[in-house]
Motif scaffolding. Structure first.
Motif, PDB file in Angstrom:
ATOM      1  N   ARG A 109      75.151  82.632 -25.046  1.00  0.00           N
ATOM      2  CA  ARG A 109      75.471  81.792 -23.412  1.00  0.00           C
ATOM      3  C   ARG A 109      74.945  82.052 -22.069  1.00  0.00           C
ATOM      4  O   ARG A 109      75.164  81.073 -21.705  1.00  0.00           O
ATOM      5  CB  ARG A 109      76.953  82.818 -23.792  1.00  0.00           C
ATOM      6  CG  ARG A 109      77.280  82.347 -25.270  1.00  0.00           C
ATOM      7  CD  ARG A 109      79.107  83.970 -24.900  1.00  0.00           C
ATOM      8  NE  ARG A 109      79.407  83.425 -24.104  1.00  0.00           N
ATOM      9  CZ  ARG A 109      80.793  82.455 -24.452  1.00  0.00           C
ATOM     10  NH1 ARG A 109      81.643  82.326 -25.220  1.00  0.00           N
ATOM     11  NH2 ARG A 109      81.768  82.850 -23.273  1.00  0.00           N
TER      12      ARG A 109
ATOM     13  N   GLN B 239      72.410  78.606 -22.461  1.00  0.00           N
ATOM     14  CA  GLN B 239      73.063  78.232 -22.302  1.00  0.00           C
ATOM     15  C   GLN B 239      73.641  77.296 -21.472  1.00  0.00           C
ATOM     16  O   GLN B 239      73.788  76.165 -20.314  1.00  0.00           O
ATOM     17  CB  GLN B 239      74.511  77.686 -23.692  1.00  0.00           C
ATOM     18  CG  GLN B 239      74.345  78.402 -24.962  1.00  0.00           C
ATOM     19  CD  GLN B 239      75.437  78.568 -25.214  1.00  0.00           C
ATOM     20  OE1 GLN B 239      76.432  78.502 -25.271  1.00  0.00           O
ATOM     21  NE2 GLN B 239      75.429  78.725 -27.099  1.00  0.00           N
ATOM     22  N   ALA B 240      74.579  78.082 -20.336  1.00  0.00           N
ATOM     23  CA  ALA B 240      74.826  77.880 -18.712  1.00  0.00           C
ATOM     24  C   ALA B 240      73.751  77.779 -17.885  1.00  0.00           C
ATOM     25  O   ALA B 240      73.476  76.609 -17.868  1.00  0.00           O
ATOM     26  CB  ALA B 240      76.123  79.363 -18.428  1.00  0.00           C
ATOM     27  N   GLU B 241      72.387  78.137 -18.490  1.00  0.00           N
ATOM     28  CA  GLU B 241      71.121  78.422 -17.570  1.00  0.00           C
ATOM     29  C   GLU B 241      70.910  76.174 -17.833  1.00  0.00           C
ATOM     30  O   GLU B 241      70.501  75.891 -17.286  1.00  0.00           O
ATOM     31  CB  GLU B 241      70.488  79.015 -18.042  1.00  0.00           C
ATOM     32  CG  GLU B 241      68.595  78.625 -16.894  1.00  0.00           C
ATOM     33  CD  GLU B 241      68.921  78.674 -15.602  1.00  0.00           C
ATOM     34  OE1 GLU B 241      68.145  77.898 -14.749  1.00  0.00           O
ATOM     35  OE2 GLU B 241      70.104  79.040 -14.297  1.00  0.00           O
TER      36      GLU B 241
ATOM     37  N   ARG C 275      72.748  73.900 -16.146  1.00  0.00           N
ATOM     38  CA  ARG C 275      72.358  73.905 -14.901  1.00  0.00           C
ATOM     39  C   ARG C 275      71.591  73.613 -14.618  1.00  0.00           C
ATOM     40  O   ARG C 275      70.902  72.879 -13.345  1.00  0.00           O
ATOM     41  CB  ARG C 275      72.049  75.577 -13.974  1.00  0.00           C
ATOM     42  CG  ARG C 275      74.387  76.266 -13.189  1.00  0.00           C
ATOM     43  CD  ARG C 275      73.912  77.575 -13.218  1.00  0.00           C
ATOM     44  NE  ARG C 275      73.350  78.771 -13.554  1.00  0.00           N
ATOM     45  CZ  ARG C 275      73.643  79.376 -14.604  1.00  0.00           C
ATOM     46  NH1 ARG C 275      75.260  79.515 -14.750  1.00  0.00           N
ATOM     47  NH2 ARG C 275      73.828  80.089 -15.214  1.00  0.00           N
TER      48      ARG C 275
ATOM     49  N   VAL D  89      80.816  77.130 -23.495  1.00  0.00           N
ATOM     50  CA  VAL D  89      79.632  77.741 -22.313  1.00  0.00           C
ATOM     51  C   VAL D  89      79.328  76.234 -21.237  1.00  0.00           C
ATOM     52  O   VAL D  89      79.635  76.359 -20.146  1.00  0.00           O
ATOM     53  CB  VAL D  89      79.000  78.722 -22.179  1.00  0.00           C
ATOM     54  CG1 VAL D  89      78.083  78.848 -21.711  1.00  0.00           C
ATOM     55  CG2 VAL D  89      79.867  79.652 -23.020  1.00  0.00           C
ATOM     56  N   MET D  90      78.598  75.761 -22.038  1.00  0.00           N
ATOM     57  CA  MET D  90      78.301  74.385 -21.758  1.00  0.00           C
ATOM     58  C   MET D  90      78.608  73.362 -21.256  1.00  0.00           C
ATOM     59  O   MET D  90      78.413  73.171 -20.221  1.00  0.00           O
ATOM     60  CB  MET D  90      77.098  73.810 -23.092  1.00  0.00           C
ATOM     61  CG  MET D  90      75.888  74.483 -23.670  1.00  0.00           C
ATOM     62  SD  MET D  90      75.170  73.995 -24.656  1.00  0.00           S
ATOM     63  CE  MET D  90      74.107  73.009 -23.716  1.00  0.00           C
TER      64      MET D  90
ATOM     65  N   ARG E 215      81.926  74.198 -19.604  1.00  0.00           N
ATOM     66  CA  ARG E 215      82.055  74.690 -18.771  1.00  0.00           C
ATOM     67  C   ARG E 215      81.030  74.303 -17.656  1.00  0.00           C
ATOM     68  O   ARG E 215      81.567  73.956 -16.173  1.00  0.00           O
ATOM     69  CB  ARG E 215      83.673  75.451 -18.577  1.00  0.00           C
ATOM     70  CG  ARG E 215      84.189  75.679 -19.506  1.00  0.00           C
ATOM     71  CD  ARG E 215      85.452  77.156 -18.892  1.00  0.00           C
ATOM     72  NE  ARG E 215      84.465  78.335 -19.812  1.00  0.00           N
ATOM     73  CZ  ARG E 215      84.192  79.088 -19.917  1.00  0.00           C
ATOM     74  NH1 ARG E 215      85.048  78.781 -21.643  1.00  0.00           N
ATOM     75  NH2 ARG E 215      83.416  79.527 -20.971  1.00  0.00           N
ATOM     76  N   ALA E 216      80.025  74.549 -17.623  1.00  0.00           N
ATOM     77  CA  ALA E 216      79.063  74.170 -16.621  1.00  0.00           C
ATOM     78  C   ALA E 216      78.636  73.450 -16.572  1.00  0.00           C
ATOM     79  O   ALA E 216      78.233  72.861 -15.046  1.00  0.00           O
ATOM     80  CB  ALA E 216      77.853  75.518 -17.443  1.00  0.00           C
TER      81      ALA E 216
ATOM     82  N   ARG F 265      81.767  71.467 -14.771  1.00  0.00           N
ATOM     83  CA  ARG F 265      81.326  72.382 -12.954  1.00  0.00           C
ATOM     84  C   ARG F 265      79.947  71.392 -12.062  1.00  0.00           C
ATOM     85  O   ARG F 265      80.250  70.994 -10.674  1.00  0.00           O
ATOM     86  CB  ARG F 265      80.498  73.848 -13.296  1.00  0.00           C
ATOM     87  CG  ARG F 265      82.064  74.062 -13.221  1.00  0.00           C
ATOM     88  CD  ARG F 265      82.418  76.497 -12.767  1.00  0.00           C
ATOM     89  NE  ARG F 265      80.753  76.444 -13.390  1.00  0.00           N
ATOM     90  CZ  ARG F 265      80.682  77.229 -15.322  1.00  0.00           C
ATOM     91  NH1 ARG F 265      82.187  77.519 -15.134  1.00  0.00           N
ATOM     92  NH2 ARG F 265      79.859  77.277 -15.438  1.00  0.00           N
ATOM     93  N   CYS F 266      78.834  71.428 -12.986  1.00  0.00           N
ATOM     94  CA  CYS F 266      78.083  70.026 -12.266  1.00  0.00           C
ATOM     95  C   CYS F 266      78.267  68.599 -12.183  1.00  0.00           C
ATOM     96  O   CYS F 266      77.798  68.239 -11.486  1.00  0.00           O
ATOM     97  CB  CYS F 266      76.992  70.967 -12.947  1.00  0.00           C
ATOM     98  SG  CYS F 266      76.244  72.009 -13.068  1.00  0.00           S
TER      99      CYS F 266
END
Length: 553
Positions: free
Chosen positions: A70, A73-75, A78, A102-103, A105-106, A109-110
């Motif tokens: 996870r 995936q977020a990194e 980003r 996770v991806m 939501r990230a 946000r971006c």
């Protein structure tokens, strides 16, 4: 003519391609950013793909190296955001049978568009489709750039005027084109006349917008070189994509800088613009109301103002502009013909227009090179400046008639005999009969009157060449035979014979006041219609009007 390219492919357009639709795409994040341009398509499975990107890429992946991690995936999302990727497309399958939360939501946000493909899809087909389209577009951009540069350079090297160059630019951009100085004053325009007028009508707002961030089709390019900016060109309401507009504006700027280097200048452009405006006003070829936006864009205050039309002879436009600046008077100055310059003052309605015009004329005569003024404001033999004026106009629609009246007065003064005691600013009332005749010279009734009265002297070349000058001098001297004989270097008996021949041809008695007045008016009308050069008047120029107090001898 328009050579605008197709808009750059956006994320939304890529997703609408037939091959992509076969994969059943679904936008799961960043739906508000789908109009981002796609510069390239990149297939990558590396977890650190962000370091390989330069911005604008649509990244295709199956996420096989991200499954079960996870944090990775977020990194991953980003890193794409930091690299300014256009979007990420995830093919669902063995690694991710459903969209990873996770991806998603990230990405939300971006603000990064994230798309999932629900059906297996060969990434090679997507890359082939998009890359071929992008390559074609890049090639078209290069072709357009070279075509525009070649066309503009060709015009410049053949000595084409500024307006012809701008017309070519407007043809390529299919929108109004405006060139300004750094103060946003319009130097030149091109494009469809009605569209240009719409732009100029709201120029104050547009000028502020053109000087800031581009958007909504307003594309600008700076003009200058060697570290000095001296103007800008603006494509107003360009309908193509920004990149193509930017390309056209840059090519146009290059051409204008080259044109200036080869002999043009921002000052000459401004002078040409004002000259065109005032010439159109004087001629009446364009309704005054249609010229109001051009006057406003040229920097002339037009709201709740009164306008003072002036015509000046014997003073160059540069000196007139300098005097206006010294006096703080807003106005436009342009040469209408050799030695004839129009000045249109814009004054507040509570100002004394006549006093300010007189002050302007006095200051003009104190400038070096303006000629010597005679006592009382008259003209000197050296050819002092002549300042003619019409009464102030409170309505813009009345300005053309005012400029034409001032031009008539200036011409009448120039053709008048010397020795007249004229005020610093000459008006219609100061040129008396000669001014009235000049104003009426195009009237068919006046023309027929002149021909009828002078018919006997106009029917033969010998009579017109020999007798008409004698008649002109005789009337201008107040029917002074001695002075007329002296000016024509003939004896008194010879003059008497010529006067008898003139009376016989005209069927008139020049000793009769009314008949002499009628012939004199006809002669003034004839001379005004034929626009005799001032030098032709000099033979009779050292005399006073025919009804002066000279003795008849």
């Amino acid at each position: 003519m328009t050579t605008a390219l197709e808009p750059a492919l956006s994320v939304r357009q890529v997703l609408a391609l037939e091959r992509v639709l076969a994969g059943e795409p679904e936008v799961v994040a960043g739906a508000g950013q789908l109009d981002r341009p796609v510069r390239w398509v990149h297939v990558a499975e590396a977890a650190d793909v962000g370091v390989m990107l330069s911005g604008g890429e649509m990244v295709l992946t199956t996420g096989v190296l991200l499954a079960g991690d996870r944090g990775a995936q977020a990194e991953y999302i980003r890193s794409l955001h930091r690299a300014e990727a256009a979007a990420v497309v995830l093919g669902l399958g063995r690694a991710f049978p459903t969209p990873p939360e996770v991806m998603r939501r990230a990405a939300e946000r971006c603000g990064l568009p994230m798309v999932v493909l629900h059906r297996p899809f060969p990434f090679a087909e997507l890359t082939e489709e998009v890359q071929s389209r992008l390559v074609r577009r890049k090639f078209a951009a290069v072709s357009l750039s070279e075509a525009v540069r070649t066309a503009l350079t060709g015009l410049i090297t053949t000595g084409a005027p500024l307006q012809r160059i701008l017309d070519e630019i407007a043809g390529h951009s299919a929108c109004p084109v405006v060139v300004t100085n750094l103060a946003h004053r319009v130097l030149a325009t091109a494009g469809e006349r009605s569209a240009v007028d719409d732009v100029l009508r709201d120029w104050e707002r547009i000028a502020r917008q053109a000087g800031g961030t581009e958007g909504d089709g307003w594309v600008r390019a700076e003009l200058g070189g060697r570290g000095e900016r001296w103007g800008r060109i603006v494509l107003c309401g360009y309908r193509g994509d920004t990149a193509t507009g930017r390309l056209l504006a840059d090519r146009a700027a290059e051409a204008l800088v080259l044109h200036r280097m080869l002999g043009g200048s921002a000052h000459s452009w401004e002078a040409q613009s004002v000259q065109s405006l005032l010439t159109d006003l004087v001629s009446g070829a364009v309704p005054a109301r249609q010229l109001l936006p051009r006057a406003r864009a040229a920097g002339l205050p037009v709201n709740r103002r009164m306008f003072v039309p002036l015509v000046v002879r014997g003073v160059e436009a540069a000196r007139l502009n300098r005097v206006l600046r010294l006096l703080g008077l807003p106005g436009l100055v342009a040469e209408l013909a050799d030695g004839v310059t129009a000045v249109l003052l814009s004054l507040a309605r509570d100002q004394d227009a006549e006093a300010l015009a007189t002050h302007f004329a006095h200051r003009l005569r104190t400038e070096p090179g303006a000629g010597r003024a005679e006592p009382g404001g008259g003209r000197s033999e050296a050819g002092a400046a002549v300042v003619a004026a019409a009464d102030a106009r409170t309505g813009w629609d009345d300005v053309p008639a005012g400029l034409r009246e001032a031009r008539h007065v200036a011409d009448a003064v120039t053709e008048s005999p010397t020795g007249l005691d004229l005020p610093p600013v000459v008006r219609l009332r100061d040129v008396h009969l000669r001014g009235l005749v000049r104003l009426l010279r195009d009237d068919p009734h006046v023309q027929s009157f002149a021909e009828r009265e002078l018919d006997g002297l106009l029917c033969g070349a010998d009579a017109e060449a020999e007798l008409l000058p004698v008649l002109r001098t005789y009337l201008a001297t107040g029917r002074n035979k001695s002075r007329t004989a002296q000016l024509h270097h003939v004896s008194r008996p010879a003059l008497y014979r010529r006067l008898e021949a003139i009376e016989a041809r005209l069927g008139a008695d020049l000793d009769d006041f009314e008949q002499a007045a009628s012939v004199h008016i006809a002669l003034l009308a004839h001379d005004a219609q034929h626009m005799r050069h001032p030098q032709q008047t000099r033979r009779a120029a050292e005399v006073t009007p025919w009804n002066a107090t000279h003795p008849q001898t």
